[in-house]
Enzyme design. Structure first.
Site, short mmCIF file in Angstrom:
data_model
loop_
_atom_site.label_atom_id
_atom_site.label_comp_id
_atom_site.label_asym_id
_atom_site.label_seq_id
_atom_site.Cartn_x
_atom_site.Cartn_y
_atom_site.Cartn_z
N SER A 157 3.10 -7.51 16.59
CA SER A 157 2.86 -8.64 17.53
C SER A 157 4.05 -9.53 17.75
O SER A 157 4.19 -10.26 18.52
CB SER A 157 2.01 -9.52 17.31
OG SER A 157 2.07 -10.09 15.85
N GLY A 158 5.23 -9.39 16.70
CA GLY A 158 6.35 -10.22 16.62
C GLY A 158 6.13 -11.40 15.69
O GLY A 158 7.04 -12.05 15.39
N GLY A 159 4.99 -11.37 15.44
CA GLY A 159 4.66 -12.64 14.32
C GLY A 159 5.36 -12.57 13.10
O GLY A 159 6.07 -13.37 12.69
N PHE A 160 5.46 -11.37 12.68
CA PHE A 160 6.20 -10.93 11.33
C PHE A 160 7.83 -11.07 11.38
O PHE A 160 8.33 -12.11 10.56
CB PHE A 160 5.95 -9.72 10.63
CG PHE A 160 6.50 -9.57 9.41
CD1 PHE A 160 5.85 -10.34 8.21
CD2 PHE A 160 7.57 -8.79 9.02
CE1 PHE A 160 6.63 -10.02 6.83
CE2 PHE A 160 8.06 -8.57 7.83
CZ PHE A 160 7.51 -9.24 6.77
N ASP B 294 -0.10 -13.33 14.59
CA ASP B 294 -0.47 -13.97 13.63
C ASP B 294 0.44 -14.88 12.87
O ASP B 294 1.74 -14.57 13.11
CB ASP B 294 -1.06 -12.87 12.41
CG ASP B 294 -0.12 -11.80 12.12
OD1 ASP B 294 0.93 -11.59 12.76
OD2 ASP B 294 -0.18 -11.47 10.93
N GLN C 284 -5.32 -12.06 6.75
CA GLN C 284 -4.10 -12.93 6.12
C GLN C 284 -4.98 -13.62 4.92
O GLN C 284 -5.83 -13.31 4.65
CB GLN C 284 -3.48 -13.88 6.70
CG GLN C 284 -2.49 -13.25 8.05
CD GLN C 284 -1.17 -12.43 7.31
OE1 GLN C 284 -1.18 -12.63 6.14
NE2 GLN C 284 -0.38 -11.79 8.40
N GLY D 41 0.74 -9.44 5.58
CA GLY D 41 1.04 -10.70 4.46
C GLY D 41 1.27 -9.95 3.15
O GLY D 41 1.04 -10.68 2.16
N ASP E 216 2.69 1.80 7.79
CA ASP E 216 3.85 1.80 8.16
C ASP E 216 4.90 1.02 7.19
O ASP E 216 4.30 0.42 6.50
CB ASP E 216 3.95 1.04 9.46
CG ASP E 216 4.30 -0.41 9.47
OD1 ASP E 216 3.14 -1.11 8.92
OD2 ASP E 216 5.23 -0.68 9.54
N CYS F 257 10.32 20.73 -1.09
CA CYS F 257 10.19 20.23 -0.04
C CYS F 257 10.49 21.41 1.10
O CYS F 257 11.51 21.84 0.85
CB CYS F 257 10.93 18.93 0.38
SG CYS F 257 10.94 18.43 2.33
N CYS G 241 11.31 20.95 4.41
CA CYS G 241 11.89 20.40 5.68
C CYS G 241 12.97 21.27 5.94
O CYS G 241 13.77 21.81 5.24
CB CYS G 241 11.95 19.04 5.57
SG CYS G 241 13.49 18.26 4.86
N CYS H 11 16.16 20.32 3.55
CA CYS H 11 16.06 20.93 2.28
C CYS H 11 16.31 22.61 2.38
O CYS H 11 16.68 23.12 1.34
CB CYS H 11 14.60 20.63 1.80
SG CYS H 11 14.63 18.92 1.11
ZN LIG Z 1 13.21 17.97 2.60
#
Ligand SMILES: [Zn+2]
Length: 393
Positions: A98-101, A151, A210, A237, A287, A325, A327, A330
């Protein structure tokens, strides 16, 4: 006729408090628990969308930052491009904060009132004003699939009184967010609207609990948020400077009391071991900037703990960052080569480390989901945690 909702969430397996489910959005189906890479300014820094969509990463949802996109390039540019999905060409799901943080983290540079928050833009120094109504309008113009309420975040060490005042303001802002959001949906202001089977085609709105480290206030905040009613519920928070034990106390207290049939999102957390511990307490969505930000400063997350690519000990090391790994980084490159790129200041170092770090986070969540489905989550959790100290960093 059945009422249609913006998202559908189905829990398909549980193991203790841990849940494995499927979240259906108008821009794709997301298996949970899920980690969402952070794409602050309409880009996950250092990665092409082809990499995010590749089998290596296969990210189903990424984050966009309302604050950053609002200030630059601005809403007019994104609107005229047809919304954030078209502007970026990312056709999978977007969640926008929301931009609040962000405004809160400006510290002394902002002024909070009942109406909203006034601050100076870090881009051009202009005076700007962000409120629940403005945040909902910006997020509708972005057309993200999941919108977060505006928030206020109390500092981790805030007193009971200060936290209570902040939490009540968050509740009033949540109500205003809900009203403004509903109005914008009826006006079809949402640029991401998409008809999809079994869904309403509209944006989803998540509420945020919160209350800093005060468990009694967290319970009140949860009630206030659930009373208003949202498509999903987030815990905000946390991971803002408080002790880790405080964070897990709050999660343990609040998550089991959150609505069972809605997604639960822990905002801005954390390390791979934090994610697994929060999943064990019933969280579905995460996230965090750690895999991308630390990748750019030379830190790799691996199944044996953190690895600092700057260290001289890797100068002639032909092993990959993480031997377990799979990926593309790697499979192809050695620690010696990555260390060389990093010390030479080559941009490819950031790109490759970011790629591996995200692959590791997303693959860890894949393992988490599988183990919940097969009833082996406690074993997975124990073995994962047991391996982490092996790099000795
Ligand atoms: Zn990797």
């Amino acid at each position: 006729m059945n009422q249609l909702f913006p998202i559908k969430f189905e829990i398909q397996a549980t193991d203790g408090e841990a849940r494995a489910g499927v979240l259906t959005t108008r821009h794709g189906v997301i298996e949970t628990p899920v980690f969402m890479p952070v794409g602050t300014a309409g880009t996950v820094k250092g990665l092409r969308f082809e990499a995010l969509e590749s089998e290596d990463l296969d990210a189903k949802i990424i984050l966009g930052n309302t604050y950053h996109l609002w200030l630059r390039p601005g809403i007019d540019v994104i609107k005229s491009a047809g919304g954030l999905h078209r502007f970026t060409s990312w056709d999978r799901a977007f969640l926008t904060d929301s931009g609040g943080f962000q405004v809160w983290s400006l510290g002394a540079l902002r002024k909070i009132s009942e109406e909203g928050t006034e601050f100076r833009s870090h881009v051009d120094g202009s005076l700007r004003f962000l409120s629940p109504e403005v945040s909902m309008e910006v997020q509708a113009a972005l057309g993200s699939d999941i919108v977060m309420v505006f928030d206020e975040c109390a500092p981790g060490e805030a007193s009971h009184e200060e936290t209570e005042r902040s939490m009540n303001l968050t509740a009033r802002w949540a109500k205003r967010s809900r009203i403004a959001f509903d109005q914008l949906q009826t006006e079809r202001a949402d640029t991401g609207r998409r008809e999809s089977e079994g869904l309403s085609g509209a944006q989803a709105l998540f509420g945020i609990v919160q209350g800093a480290g005060h468990r009694d206030l967290r319970r009140v905040s949860l009630e206030q948020t659930v009373d208003i009613g949202f498509d999903g519920y987030a815990i905000g928070g946390l991971s803002v400077g408080e002790e880790k034990s405080v964070m897990f106390d709050v999660i343990e207290e609040i998550v089991p009391k959150m609505p069972k049939h809605a997604p639960r999102y822990l905002m801005g957390v954390g390390t791979p071991e934090d994610l697994i511990e929060a999943v064990a307490r019933g969280v579905d969505m995460f996230d965090c900037v750690l895999p991308t930000r630390n990748g750019r400063t030379g830190q790799a997350f691996t199944s044996r703990g953190k690895l600092n690519i700057k260290n001289a000990q890797w100068t002639n090391d032909s092993r990959p960052l993480d031997e377990s790994c799979r990926c593309s980084v790697c499979r192809r490159h050695s620690r010696a080569y990555l260390r060389h790129l990093y010390t030479a200041g080559e941009m490819l170092a950031s790109i490759l480390l970011t790629h591996h770090n995200l692959a590791f986070f997303l693959d860890t969540m894949r393992g988490v989901r599988q183990s919940i489905r097969s009833g082996d989550f406690p074993t997975f959790r124990r073995e994962f945690t047991g391996r982490l100290g092996a790099n000795g960093e």
